[in-house]
Scaffold this motif. Structure first.
Motif, PDB file in Angstrom:
ATOM      1  N   ALA A  32      42.244  27.891  57.210  1.00  0.00           N
ATOM      2  CA  ALA A  32      42.695  27.815  58.594  1.00  0.00           C
ATOM      3  C   ALA A  32      42.376  29.090  59.372  1.00  0.00           C
ATOM      4  O   ALA A  32      42.187  29.051  60.574  1.00  0.00           O
ATOM      5  CB  ALA A  32      44.191  27.545  58.643  1.00  0.00           C
ATOM      6  N   SER A  33      42.301  30.220  58.674  1.00  0.00           N
ATOM      7  CA  SER A  33      42.018  31.471  59.362  1.00  0.00           C
ATOM      8  C   SER A  33      40.516  31.661  59.588  1.00  0.00           C
ATOM      9  O   SER A  33      40.101  32.561  60.295  1.00  0.00           O
ATOM     10  CB  SER A  33      42.581  32.649  58.574  1.00  0.00           C
ATOM     11  N   SER A  34      39.700  30.806  58.984  1.00  0.00           N
ATOM     12  CA  SER A  34      38.254  30.930  59.168  1.00  0.00           C
ATOM     13  C   SER A  34      37.815  30.125  60.384  1.00  0.00           C
ATOM     14  O   SER A  34      38.500  29.188  60.784  1.00  0.00           O
ATOM     15  CB  SER A  34      37.522  30.403  57.935  1.00  0.00           C
ATOM     16  N   PRO A  35      36.676  30.483  60.968  1.00  0.00           N
ATOM     17  CA  PRO A  35      36.198  29.711  62.111  1.00  0.00           C
ATOM     18  C   PRO A  35      35.790  28.312  61.670  1.00  0.00           C
ATOM     19  O   PRO A  35      35.367  28.116  60.544  1.00  0.00           O
ATOM     20  CB  PRO A  35      34.986  30.506  62.603  1.00  0.00           C
ATOM     21  N   SER A  36      35.903  27.351  62.560  1.00  0.00           N
ATOM     22  CA  SER A  36      35.597  25.977  62.200  1.00  0.00           C
ATOM     23  C   SER A  36      34.100  25.699  62.192  1.00  0.00           C
ATOM     24  O   SER A  36      33.654  24.701  61.673  1.00  0.00           O
ATOM     25  CB  SER A  36      36.284  25.029  63.180  1.00  0.00           C
ATOM     26  N   ALA A  37      33.335  26.595  62.775  1.00  0.00           N
ATOM     27  CA  ALA A  37      31.908  26.359  62.900  1.00  0.00           C
ATOM     28  C   ALA A  37      31.152  26.523  61.580  1.00  0.00           C
ATOM     29  O   ALA A  37      29.956  26.326  61.526  1.00  0.00           O
ATOM     30  CB  ALA A  37      31.304  27.291  63.933  1.00  0.00           C
ATOM     31  N   GLY A  38      31.867  26.868  60.525  1.00  0.00           N
ATOM     32  CA  GLY A  38      31.245  26.958  59.225  1.00  0.00           C
ATOM     33  C   GLY A  38      30.340  28.156  59.066  1.00  0.00           C
ATOM     34  O   GLY A  38      29.362  28.126  58.341  1.00  0.00           O
ATOM     35  N   SER A  39      30.639  29.225  59.746  1.00  0.00           N
ATOM     36  CA  SER A  39      29.826  30.420  59.612  1.00  0.00           C
ATOM     37  C   SER A  39      30.500  31.395  58.674  1.00  0.00           C
ATOM     38  O   SER A  39      31.646  31.225  58.283  1.00  0.00           O
ATOM     39  CB  SER A  39      29.614  31.054  60.980  1.00  0.00           C
ATOM     40  N   GLY A  40      29.785  32.460  58.349  1.00  0.00           N
ATOM     41  CA  GLY A  40      30.282  33.393  57.360  1.00  0.00           C
ATOM     42  C   GLY A  40      30.967  34.604  57.944  1.00  0.00           C
ATOM     43  O   GLY A  40      31.375  34.609  59.094  1.00  0.00           O
ATOM     44  N   LYS A  41      31.080  35.586  57.085  1.00  0.00           N
ATOM     45  CA  LYS A  41      31.743  36.831  57.469  1.00  0.00           C
ATOM     46  C   LYS A  41      30.741  37.971  57.384  1.00  0.00           C
ATOM     47  O   LYS A  41      29.862  37.970  56.536  1.00  0.00           O
ATOM     48  CB  LYS A  41      32.884  37.129  56.495  1.00  0.00           C
ATOM     49  N   ILE A  42      30.906  38.930  58.270  1.00  0.00           N
ATOM     50  CA  ILE A  42      30.135  40.158  58.180  1.00  0.00           C
ATOM     51  C   ILE A  42      31.115  41.313  58.307  1.00  0.00           C
ATOM     52  O   ILE A  42      32.280  41.109  58.636  1.00  0.00           O
ATOM     53  CB  ILE A  42      29.063  40.278  59.287  1.00  0.00           C
ATOM     54  N   THR A  43      30.616  42.517  58.060  1.00  0.00           N
ATOM     55  CA  THR A  43      31.464  43.686  58.190  1.00  0.00           C
ATOM     56  C   THR A  43      30.968  44.517  59.361  1.00  0.00           C
ATOM     57  O   THR A  43      29.788  44.823  59.456  1.00  0.00           O
ATOM     58  CB  THR A  43      31.427  44.519  56.889  1.00  0.00           C
ATOM     59  N   VAL A  44      31.870  44.832  60.277  1.00  0.00           N
ATOM     60  CA  VAL A  44      31.540  45.683  61.419  1.00  0.00           C
ATOM     61  C   VAL A  44      32.397  46.941  61.313  1.00  0.00           C
ATOM     62  O   VAL A  44      33.618  46.862  61.408  1.00  0.00           O
ATOM     63  CB  VAL A  44      31.814  44.963  62.758  1.00  0.00           C
ATOM     64  N   ASN A  45      31.754  48.054  61.089  1.00  0.00           N
ATOM     65  CA  ASN A  45      32.469  49.324  60.910  1.00  0.00           C
ATOM     66  C   ASN A  45      33.624  49.201  59.921  1.00  0.00           C
ATOM     67  O   ASN A  45      34.730  49.691  60.161  1.00  0.00           O
ATOM     68  CB  ASN A  45      32.981  49.852  62.263  1.00  0.00           C
ATOM     69  N   GLY A  46      33.368  48.516  58.829  1.00  0.00           N
ATOM     70  CA  GLY A  46      34.355  48.403  57.766  1.00  0.00           C
ATOM     71  C   GLY A  46      35.385  47.310  57.949  1.00  0.00           C
ATOM     72  O   GLY A  46      36.260  47.144  57.104  1.00  0.00           O
TER      73      GLY A  46
END
Ligand SMILES: [Cu+2]
Length: 149
Positions: A32-46
Motif C-alpha cells: 500500500a505504501s508503494s506507488p500503484s504504477a508498478g515502478s521501483g525505488k531509487i535512492t536520492v541523497n541516501g
C-alpha cells in the motif's frame, strides 16, 4: 477428545485460513505504501524515493510534473550546474501534497486538483533534494541532479 466438537481436518483448515488471512494482511500493508504504477525505488541523497523516471532538462526551459500519491513524475531531473528550470506541478491525486526544497526556501502546497509553477535552480554539484513534506517518509521525493558542468 479435542476433536469431539470440531473434527481435526476442519480445525486444520480453519487454522490455515486464519494464517492465510494474516499473511495477506501484511502483504497488502507493505504494498500500500508503494506507488500503484508498478515502478521501483531509487535512492536520492541516501533517501528512498518512488521512482517514476529521470528526465534530462539541460538548458532549462519548462517542464510538467505529475504530483500524485506518493511520487513525482518525473522523479529526477538532470542538467548543468546552475541551470534554471520552471516546473509546472499538477496535483492529480485525491490528497494534498507539497513541493519543498529547503535550500531554496521553496515550499509550495498543492491542494487537490491544483497546479503551481515554481522556478528551481540546479546546484553547483551533486543532487539537490526536493520532497513532499507530508509524505517524505513514504518515498515522495526526488532530485535535481547535476550531471554535466
Ligand atoms: Cu505528498
Amino acid at each position: 477428545m479435542l476433536q469431539r466438537g470440531l473434527p481435526l481436518p476442519k480445525l486444520a483448515s480453519v487454522l490455515a485460513a486464519a494464517l492465510l488471512t494474516a499473511a495477506c494482511g501484511s502483504t497488502t500493508a507493505s504494498t500500500a505504501s508503494s506507488p500503484s504504477a508498478g515502478s521501483g525505488k531509487i535512492t536520492v541523497n541516501g533517501e528512498a524515493a518512488n521512482d517514476h523516471g529521470t528526465k534530462d532538462v539541460s538548458g532549462g526551459g519548462s517542464q510538467s510534473v505529475e504530483v500524485d500519491s506518493f511520487y513525482f513524475n518525473p522523479t529526477v531531473f538532470t542538467a548543468h550546474a546552475g541551470d534554471k528550470l520552471a516546473l509546472t506541478l499538477s496535483n492529480e491525486s485525491q490528497t494534498a501534497h507539497t513541493f519543498t526544497i529547503t535550500e531554496q526556501n521553496i515550499d509550495k502546497e498543492l491542494a487537490v486538483g491544483s497546479k503551481v509553477t515554481v522556478t528551481v535552480t540546479f546546484p553547483s554539484s551533486g543532487t539537490l533534494l526536493f520532497f513532499c513534506r507530508f509524505h517524505r517518509s513514504q518515498g515522495m521525493l526526488g532530485g535535481l541532479k547535476v550531471e554535466l558542468t
